[in-house]
Scaffold this active site. Structure first.
Site, PDB file in Angstrom:
ATOM      1  N   HIS A 101       0.814  -1.210   0.000  1.00 29.50           N
ATOM      2  CA  HIS A 101       0.000   0.000   0.000  1.00 29.50           C
ATOM      3  C   HIS A 101       0.849   1.262   0.000  1.00 29.50           C
ATOM      4  O   HIS A 101       0.462   2.280  -0.583  1.00 29.50           O
ATOM      5  CB  HIS A 101      -0.964  -0.010   1.193  1.00 29.50           C
TER       6      HIS A 101
ATOM      7  N   GLU B 110     -12.641  -8.541  -5.402  1.00 28.65           N
ATOM      8  CA  GLU B 110     -11.251  -8.857  -5.109  1.00 28.65           C
ATOM      9  C   GLU B 110     -11.100 -10.221  -4.454  1.00 28.65           C
ATOM     10  O   GLU B 110      -9.999 -10.747  -4.366  1.00 28.65           O
ATOM     11  CB  GLU B 110     -10.627  -7.768  -4.220  1.00 28.65           C
TER      12      GLU B 110
ATOM     13  N   ASP C 139      -5.539  -6.974  -4.783  1.00 28.04           N
ATOM     14  CA  ASP C 139      -5.912  -8.035  -3.846  1.00 28.04           C
ATOM     15  C   ASP C 139      -6.370  -9.286  -4.581  1.00 28.04           C
ATOM     16  O   ASP C 139      -6.127 -10.409  -4.128  1.00 28.04           O
ATOM     17  CB  ASP C 139      -7.004  -7.557  -2.898  1.00 28.04           C
TER      18      ASP C 139
ATOM     19  N   CYS D 263     -10.082  -0.877 -11.074  1.00 27.37           N
ATOM     20  CA  CYS D 263      -9.440   0.250 -10.389  1.00 27.37           C
ATOM     21  C   CYS D 263      -8.120  -0.153  -9.744  1.00 27.37           C
ATOM     22  O   CYS D 263      -7.530   0.627  -9.004  1.00 27.37           O
ATOM     23  CB  CYS D 263     -10.366   0.846  -9.334  1.00 27.37           C
TER      24      CYS D 263
END
Length: 477
Positions: A91, A333, A357, A404
């Protein structure tokens, strides 16, 4: 002394945890090191370095870092980040790219090789770190930077041109955001909207959980700055490596698959309801799109929708304006959701694929584990076939589907996504220009035919095959 006691305790824990073969346990050593350093600084009366007082044109070199720590630094002066651990899909790396800050992870022993003040070149595109480069190397680097700036000027010139293929297929390009300052890129890039607003980032940089009024003000400003363009708000997605400082870590053995995202929201419904209440207040009658993350079962979505319905009823009873149009969607995900689509689709307006993910869950590969970074290709037939299956279910049902994740912002991967039927992409602002250039040089019918054939071939990553296809068809990647 107290200082010696802290050091002995840390050395003991480091010895025991260092013997673990579990990557997550070993990575927690960096957290303990940070805690030990802070305690020693406090005990000795020395102050920690204030990130705001650091020099211009700085590069941060660290063992590891979380996304909230990155935001401590002045982004106008931070030029790059180098980490001994981490991966391209961690992240902190994703947030850094969103801020247009180059980051390189998996740089073993870099802390022992670099001294404070050393000149460093960080090439995030090619995952290279050049320490104390010679003058001729610096000249080459400056030339590369100039060439990159020229490419950016070319991409900026595309801002007002439509995002359409050569055979006139319209592709919607949106941007990902997580801070108010990101919203300036909406106009700069000509993006159609914000396909993913990460609501957790403002939570991560606060010392306490924001109340409804604070959240409503923030979301209202996002909608104001969007100036009528659509914004998709993802509800709080914390857990894993995204820790709220006032809640702390949850102690999961496998945090990526542990208590996180919608699981926290449903187990702590007051927290989720406060966020949904704030979103309704912020919309103040304007259109609102809400996306629930990490849905693994249809029952979870229905529970989340029930909480949203309670907040809508509450707003109506109080005479408050409710959204003139409400769109509800999910992040796809968790692979298990693929086999529940027939039950899911009647309850959603859109599905947004979170490829970061999804890839780690599909291959059981922790995206934050540096040993596994790059082992499984996002252009593997397994992932593309799964996405092709999902698109084939979602679009005929009249439900919008977007991507996304990081795949959407890389031209080669974006080419593959368009070829399997995706027509809406959301990415970091800096990726919109390169992806639009690819789209405008693409004949989509040719790409669809190529992909249909490629997915029937033996199982091997399609990256090089797609590059050759792009070269043969003059597609700009």
């Amino acid at each position: 002394t107290a200082e010696a006691g802290v050091q002995r305790a840390f050395d003991d824990v480091r010895t025991r945890l260092g013997q673990s073969t579990d990557p997550y346990i070993r990575e927690r050593l960096s957290d303990l090191q940070d805690l030990s350093n802070r305690l020693l600084l406090r005990l000795t009366g020395r102050a920690a370095a204030d990130p705001s007082s650091l020099p211009d044109d700085m590069i941060v070199v660290a063992r590891d870092m979380g996304p909230a720590e990155l935001l401590d630094y002045d982004r106008t002066r931070l030029r790059g980040v180098v980490l001994e651990e981490g991966s391209a899909l961690s992240h902190v790396a994703i947030v850094a790219r969103a801020l247009d800050i180059p980051v390189v992870g998996r740089a073993p022993d870099v802390l022992s090789r670099i001294e404070a003040g050393d000149p460093i070149v960080v090439d995030g595109d090619n995952a290279q770190v050049l320490v104390r480069p010679a003058e001729d190397i610096l000249q080459t680097v400056h030339a590369a930077i100039d060439a990159r700036a020229e490419r950016r000027r070319k991409y900026m010139a595309l801002r007002d041109f439509p995002s359409a293929t050569r055979d006139q297929a319209r592709i919607s390009l949106n941007m990902n955001a997580g801070l108010l300052i990101d919203m300036q890129h909406l106009d700069e890039t000509g993006a159609d909207g914000v396909g993913l607003y990460r609501t957790e980032i403002p939570f991560m940089v606060r010392s306490e959980f924001p109340d409804v009024d604070a959240q409503a003000w923030l979301y209202g400003r996002v909608l104001d700055l969007a100036d009528g363009k659509p914004v998709t708000f993802r509800t709080l997605d914390v857990g894993g490596d995204k820790v709220l400082p006032y809640l702390g870590a949850f102690g999961d053995d496998n945090p990526a698959m542990g208590w996180r995202a919608i699981r926290i929201g449903l187990d702590r419904p007051a927290m989720l309801r406060r966020q949904l209440r704030a979103l309704i207040l912020a919309a103040n009658g304007r259109p609102l799109s809400v996306m629930f993350p990490m849905i693994a079962e249809v029952a979870e979505l229905l529970s989340a929708r029930h909480l949203l319905a309670l907040e809508l009823d509450r707003a109506k009873r109080r005479g408050q304006a409710v959204p003139e149009q409400l769109r509800v969607g999910v992040m796809f995900e968790v692979p298990a959701l693929a086999w529940q689509l027939d039950s899911l689709l009647p309850h959603v307006d859109f599905v947004s694929v979170g490829t970061n993910d999804l890839l780690q869950f599909l291959y059981a590969a922790d995206r934050g584990n540096s040993r596994l970074a790059g082992r499984y290709d996002s252009l593997s037939p397994a992932l593309l076939r799964l996405l092709h299956f999902v698109v084939g279910k979602v679009r005929p049902a009249g439900v919008d589907i977007a991507v996304c994740g990081e795949m959407a912002g890389r031209p080669v991967e974006a080419l593959a996504l368009l070829a399997i039927g995706v027509r809406t992409l959301s990415m970091s602002p800096g990726a919109i220009g390169p992806v639009k250039a690819m789209i405008r040089s693409l004949d989509l019918n040719d790409a669809v035919g190529f992909m249909n054939s490629a997915l029937t071939q033996p199982d091997r990553p399609l990256r090089e095959t797609l590059r050759l296809f792009a070269a043969d068809h003059s597609i700009e990647i």
